[in-house]
Motif scaffolding. Structure first.
Motif, mmCIF file in Angstrom:
data_model
loop_
_atom_site.group_PDB
_atom_site.id
_atom_site.type_symbol
_atom_site.label_atom_id
_atom_site.label_comp_id
_atom_site.label_asym_id
_atom_site.label_seq_id
_atom_site.Cartn_x
_atom_site.Cartn_y
_atom_site.Cartn_z
ATOM 1 N N GLU A 1 0.857 -1.179 0.000
ATOM 2 C CA GLU A 1 0.000 0.000 0.000
ATOM 3 C C GLU A 1 0.893 1.229 0.000
ATOM 4 N N PHE A 2 0.309 2.386 -0.324
ATOM 5 C CA PHE A 2 1.104 3.602 -0.196
ATOM 6 C C PHE A 2 0.288 4.684 0.491
ATOM 7 N N LYS A 3 1.016 5.676 1.013
ATOM 8 C CA LYS A 3 0.398 6.716 1.831
ATOM 9 C C LYS A 3 0.266 8.003 1.022
ATOM 10 N N CYS A 4 -0.950 8.493 0.938
ATOM 11 C CA CYS A 4 -1.237 9.657 0.117
ATOM 12 C C CYS A 4 -1.803 10.777 0.990
ATOM 13 N N VAL B 1 -8.183 12.565 -4.608
ATOM 14 C CA VAL B 1 -8.279 11.197 -4.099
ATOM 15 C C VAL B 1 -8.143 10.196 -5.253
ATOM 16 N N GLU B 2 -8.773 10.501 -6.388
ATOM 17 C CA GLU B 2 -8.728 9.568 -7.514
ATOM 18 C C GLU B 2 -7.332 9.489 -8.129
ATOM 19 N N VAL B 3 -6.572 10.566 -8.044
ATOM 20 C CA VAL B 3 -5.168 10.486 -8.467
ATOM 21 C C VAL B 3 -4.421 9.489 -7.579
ATOM 22 N N CYS B 4 -4.672 9.534 -6.280
ATOM 23 C CA CYS B 4 -4.051 8.564 -5.362
ATOM 24 C C CYS B 4 -4.443 7.137 -5.748
ATOM 25 N N ARG B 5 -5.720 6.920 -6.025
ATOM 26 C CA ARG B 5 -6.174 5.569 -6.377
ATOM 27 C C ARG B 5 -5.584 5.122 -7.717
ATOM 28 N N ALA B 6 -5.402 6.061 -8.641
ATOM 29 C CA ALA B 6 -4.803 5.716 -9.936
ATOM 30 C C ALA B 6 -3.357 5.259 -9.745
ATOM 31 N N ILE B 7 -2.620 5.920 -8.844
ATOM 32 C CA ILE B 7 -1.238 5.507 -8.564
ATOM 33 C C ILE B 7 -1.225 4.088 -7.990
ATOM 34 N N ALA B 8 -2.146 3.811 -7.077
ATOM 35 C CA ALA B 8 -2.225 2.465 -6.491
ATOM 36 C C ALA B 8 -2.567 1.433 -7.559
ATOM 37 N N ALA B 9 -3.444 1.785 -8.492
ATOM 38 C CA ALA B 9 -3.792 0.865 -9.579
ATOM 39 C C ALA B 9 -2.580 0.601 -10.461
ATOM 40 N N ALA B 10 -1.802 1.651 -10.761
ATOM 41 C CA ALA B 10 -0.631 1.496 -11.625
ATOM 42 C C ALA B 10 0.449 0.648 -10.967
ATOM 43 N N VAL B 11 0.683 0.874 -9.675
ATOM 44 C CA VAL B 11 1.807 0.236 -8.992
ATOM 45 C C VAL B 11 1.437 -1.127 -8.420
ATOM 46 N N GLY C 1 -1.832 -2.635 -8.807
ATOM 47 C CA GLY C 1 -2.945 -3.302 -9.476
ATOM 48 C C GLY C 1 -4.220 -3.313 -8.661
ATOM 49 N N ASP C 2 -4.315 -2.389 -7.687
ATOM 50 C CA ASP C 2 -5.487 -2.354 -6.812
ATOM 51 C C ASP C 2 -5.673 -0.919 -6.299
ATOM 52 N N PRO C 3 -6.723 -0.226 -6.759
ATOM 53 C CA PRO C 3 -6.900 1.176 -6.370
ATOM 54 C C PRO C 3 -7.272 1.374 -4.905
ATOM 55 N N THR C 4 -7.565 0.308 -4.195
ATOM 56 C CA THR C 4 -7.933 0.452 -2.780
ATOM 57 C C THR C 4 -6.726 0.432 -1.853
ATOM 58 N N LYS C 5 -5.549 0.151 -2.396
ATOM 59 C CA LYS C 5 -4.359 0.015 -1.540
ATOM 60 C C LYS C 5 -3.722 1.383 -1.257
ATOM 61 N N VAL C 6 -4.526 2.280 -0.731
ATOM 62 C CA VAL C 6 -4.077 3.622 -0.384
ATOM 63 C C VAL C 6 -4.468 3.923 1.057
ATOM 64 N N VAL C 7 -3.538 4.479 1.815
ATOM 65 C CA VAL C 7 -3.852 4.993 3.143
ATOM 66 C C VAL C 7 -3.896 6.517 3.016
ATOM 67 N N GLY D 1 8.730 11.783 5.088
ATOM 68 C CA GLY D 1 8.421 10.405 4.739
ATOM 69 C C GLY D 1 7.143 9.897 5.372
ATOM 70 N N GLU D 2 6.401 10.775 6.035
ATOM 71 C CA GLU D 2 5.126 10.350 6.625
ATOM 72 C C GLU D 2 4.146 9.929 5.541
ATOM 73 N N ILE D 3 4.247 10.551 4.354
ATOM 74 C CA ILE D 3 3.434 10.182 3.194
ATOM 75 C C ILE D 3 4.361 9.979 1.994
ATOM 76 N N ASP D 4 3.877 9.263 0.965
ATOM 77 C CA ASP D 4 4.667 8.989 -0.241
ATOM 78 C C ASP D 4 4.336 9.963 -1.366
ATOM 79 N N VAL D 5 3.112 10.478 -1.370
ATOM 80 C CA VAL D 5 2.652 11.437 -2.379
ATOM 81 C C VAL D 5 1.757 12.453 -1.674
#
Length: 342
Positions: free
Chosen positions: A37-40, A63-73, A75-81, A97-101
């Motif tokens: 997962e990644f932190k947005c 928020v959808e930009v965050c989900r698009a990054i999760a989908a690209a990296v 393969g699952d748009p829900t893997k965002v915190v 480093g508290e967040i990635d994007v």
């Protein structure tokens, strides 16, 4: 969260830059894959951009930009915190480093790009600063705001733009500052100030929160350029490329007519070489970034192209109902444009 942010705020700018550089060496992509997962970082709540619904589900174009990054990296748009951040907290959270994007209606400026150890990856919304007033005041132009009290969110370019504009026009104003956009709207609604200023899209969103939205109007002038987009730390070019090309892929998909509804058909039978390259049927563009070659397919299939994202968050299918305007594609009268995948 509060204690952590407070301690981080005590670090010097130099220390934060050094910390950012060392953490960037750790390769964000590897950490994201390892964590699954990644932190947005997003706003604390702004309709159309990033706000939680009654069930805690975040929605909005950022928020959808965050989900698009999760989908690209992943393969699952829900893997965002999602990490809700105020304007004051946002850059420290990314630097440390508290967040990635950071995907939080943040204006791309020279100072932020050059001196904070950060990189802006593109523009997901072109905006401009405006002013919201009560109709019963009879004000029709910003040139009539001399002596007004103005509610504004602290720690934003909005404060600086307003000071420049009033000085340039030899007018006086009284600033009433708040930490969040919600507090700013509440301050205006309760009569703490005569005028509310922010990016025009935010004014359209904040107007919906007022007790009587029909009693106010946005003045016609725009006093600034506000290119808003996602941000990453400097020093990790691979992660920078992934976030940058995620947004580019959404723009290219719209230009090529690839949507979440027809992407399977387009992938199986690409109508031209551009679509074949975008959807991973030709070339290894995903592998060049360290992710799978179906990265763009996953973005469009799971989130949609840029036009779909715009329409349901801030555009014609949303409560805000904004026109595309300059956010239309370059070949449709706007200035949104992405390099080709080839």
């Amino acid at each position: 969260m509060r204690h952590k942010n407070k301690s981080l705020s005590l670090l010097s700018a130099a220390a934060l830059t050094a910390l950012a550089a060392s953490q960037a060496q750790a390769a964000t992509l590897d950490n994201v894959k390892s964590n699954g997962e990644f932190k947005c970082g997003v706003s604390t709540g702004l309709t159309g951009f990033s706000s939680p619904d009654e069930n805690g589900k975040w929605t909005g174009i950022d928020v959808e930009v965050c989900r698009a990054i999760a989908a690209a990296v992943l393969g699952d748009p829900t893997k965002v915190v999602f990490a809700p951040l105020t304007a004051k907290e946002r850059f420290t959270a990314l630097q440390s480093g508290e967040i990635d994007v950071l995907s939080r209606n943040t204006t791309w400026t020279a100072t932020r790009d050059n001196s904070l150890g950060l990189n802006f990856t593109g523009v997901n919304f072109y905006d401009g600063q405006g002013f919201l007033v009560r109709k019963d005041l009879g004000i029709k132009s910003t040139k009539e705001l001399d002596g007004a009290s103005i509610c504004v969110q602290a720690g934003t370019t909005t404060e600086l733009n307003m000071a420049d504009y009033f000085k340039a026009n030899d007018m006086q104003f009284q600033q009433v500052a708040f930490d969040t956009s919600d507090q700013t709207a509440q301050g205006f609604d309760s009569g703490r100030c005569d005028v509310l200023t922010s990016d025009s899209s935010q004014l359209a969103a904040l107007r919906l929160q007022l007790a009587d939205p029909s009693s106010v109007e946005i003045l016609p002038e725009r006093i600034s350029k506000e290119p808003l987009g996602p941000v990453v730390r400097q020093g990790d070019d691979q992660w920078f490329d992934i976030v940058k090309w995620t947004l580019f892929a959404m723009l290219d998909a719209e230009e090529l007519g690839v949507t979440s509804q027809n992407v399977d058909q387009m992938r199986d039978n690409p109508p031209n070489p551009d679509v074949a390259r975008l959807l991973g049927k030709d070339g290894n563009f995903g592998e060049q970034m360290g992710i799978s070659n179906d990265w763009a397919y996953n973005i469009v299939k799971m989130v949609g192209n840029y036009g779909e994202m715009f329409d349901r968050t801030v555009g014609k299918d949303s409560p805000m109902g904004l026109e595309r305007g300059i956010n239309a594609l370059w070949n449709q009268g706007g200035i949104q444009y992405a390099p080709p995948v080839r």
